[in-house]
Scaffold this active site. Structure first.
Site, mmCIF file in Angstrom:
data_model
loop_
_atom_site.group_PDB
_atom_site.id
_atom_site.type_symbol
_atom_site.label_atom_id
_atom_site.label_comp_id
_atom_site.label_asym_id
_atom_site.label_seq_id
_atom_site.Cartn_x
_atom_site.Cartn_y
_atom_site.Cartn_z
ATOM 1 N N GLY A 1 0.780 -1.246 0.000
ATOM 2 C CA GLY A 1 0.000 0.000 0.000
ATOM 3 C C GLY A 1 0.804 1.286 0.000
ATOM 4 O O GLY A 1 0.363 2.294 -0.553
ATOM 5 N N ASP B 1 -6.239 -0.644 -1.786
ATOM 6 C CA ASP B 1 -6.916 -1.550 -2.703
ATOM 7 C C ASP B 1 -8.228 -2.085 -2.154
ATOM 8 O O ASP B 1 -8.486 -2.057 -0.952
ATOM 9 C CB ASP B 1 -6.013 -2.748 -3.006
ATOM 10 N N VAL C 1 -12.104 3.017 1.820
ATOM 11 C CA VAL C 1 -11.690 3.868 0.708
ATOM 12 C C VAL C 1 -10.652 3.166 -0.179
ATOM 13 O O VAL C 1 -9.956 2.259 0.269
ATOM 14 C CB VAL C 1 -11.119 5.214 1.214
ATOM 15 N N ASP D 1 -5.810 1.781 10.448
ATOM 16 C CA ASP D 1 -7.210 1.565 10.823
ATOM 17 C C ASP D 1 -7.269 1.255 12.308
ATOM 18 O O ASP D 1 -7.423 2.146 13.132
ATOM 19 C CB ASP D 1 -7.789 0.445 9.950
HETATM 20 P P1 IMP Z 1 -4.845 -2.009 10.886
HETATM 21 O O1 IMP Z 1 -4.392 -0.593 11.176
HETATM 22 O O2 IMP Z 1 -3.976 -3.045 11.526
HETATM 23 O O3 IMP Z 1 -6.288 -2.194 11.241
HETATM 24 O O4 IMP Z 1 -4.775 -2.329 9.341
HETATM 25 C C1 IMP Z 1 -4.400 -1.426 8.379
HETATM 26 C C2 IMP Z 1 -4.448 -2.122 7.042
HETATM 27 O O5 IMP Z 1 -5.813 -2.441 6.698
HETATM 28 C C3 IMP Z 1 -3.949 -1.224 5.921
HETATM 29 O O6 IMP Z 1 -2.569 -1.389 5.709
HETATM 30 C C4 IMP Z 1 -4.789 -1.664 4.749
HETATM 31 O O7 IMP Z 1 -4.180 -2.760 4.093
HETATM 32 C C5 IMP Z 1 -6.082 -2.127 5.352
HETATM 33 N N1 IMP Z 1 -7.155 -1.088 5.309
HETATM 34 C C6 IMP Z 1 -7.776 -0.517 6.356
HETATM 35 N N2 IMP Z 1 -8.718 0.362 5.968
HETATM 36 C C7 IMP Z 1 -8.694 0.349 4.611
HETATM 37 C C8 IMP Z 1 -9.446 1.057 3.597
HETATM 38 O O8 IMP Z 1 -10.327 1.890 3.846
HETATM 39 N N3 IMP Z 1 -9.117 0.776 2.313
HETATM 40 C C9 IMP Z 1 -8.154 -0.124 1.970
HETATM 41 N N4 IMP Z 1 -7.427 -0.798 2.875
HETATM 42 C C10 IMP Z 1 -7.695 -0.575 4.190
HETATM 43 MG MG MG Z 2 -0.584 -1.130 4.792
#
Ligand code: IMP
Ligand code: MG
Length: 183
Positions: A48, A163, A157, A107
């Site tokens: 990403g 993606d 998003v 996230d």
């Molecule tokens: P977290 O912070 O461990 O929950 O995960 C973050 C990862 O979730 C990111 O690196 C993305 O791969 C994926 N992700 C979270 N929200 C989104 C979104 O809105 N669009 C696309 N990927 C997302």
């Molecule tokens: Mg990522």
């Protein structure tokens, strides 16, 4: 690919390519100022962060280095579990380096919490985080994020590296997907 190329697949454009780029220029200037006299090692989290890394670092005026890590987080569903596997590790030692993690989106912050813990054990001189996007849940995580591009609403998003099912990373703008794309 631009938002106009896939108009019927998006419900809303949240940020245009221009808005993303303007914001990145401002963040880059801030990083340049904070690291004056130092050579920062930017660590991009694949896949990403490819777009963020490319555009952020090209706005920077100081010398820097780049390295990459690929991680995958276990667990079903759309939320990550925090259990992470390293798919590709860094190519060099970071001991004593000023390290800046470059992320696309935070996230829950679980993936990042793991990464920070892992990198800290390698004894960098400093460790900071830059993310292009941040969701509301990330504020509950205790990982301290120094640089944030934009705070997003709690919606899924795509674009600018983000993606859905592997697609839309090459969308230059950032938008929310139309419901028919999911079904
Ligand atoms: P977290 O912070 O461990 O929950 O995960 C973050 C990862 O979730 C990111 O690196 C993305 O791969 C994926 N992700 C979270 N929200 C989104 C979104 O809105 N669009 C696309 N990927 C997302
Ligand atoms: Mg990522």
């Amino acid at each position: 690919m631009h938002a106009s190329d896939i108009e019927n697949e998006l419900t809303e454009v949240l940020y245009t390519k221009q808005q993303v780029d303007d914001r990145l220029a401002a963040v880059a200037a801030q990083i340049d100022a904070d690291y004056a006299g130092k050579e920062v090692l930017c660590i991009g989290v694949l896949n990403g962060a490819v777009m963020v890394m490319a555009d952020l670092t090209r706005h920077m005026k100081s010398h820097l280095q780049m390295d990459w890590m690929a991680i995958s987080s276990y667990g079903a569903g759309t939320k990550s579990s925090g259990v992470v596997r390293i798919l590709k590790d860094l190519s060099a030692d970071i001991e004593g380096r000023d390290v800046l993690i470059v992320e696309d989106i935070i996230d829950t912050g679980l993936t990042l919490a793991y990464l920070v813990q892992n990198l800290r054990s390698r004894k960098p001189a400093s460790l900071e985080i830059m993310t292009m996007f941040r969701k509301p849940d990330a504020l509950k995580s205790d990982v301290d994020v120094r640089y944030v591009g934009f705070d997003l609403p709690d919606e899924f998003v795509v674009g600018f590296g983000l993606d859905y099912a592997g697609r839309y990373r090459n969308l230059t703008d950032v938008g929310t997907l139309a419901p028919h794309v999911y079904s």
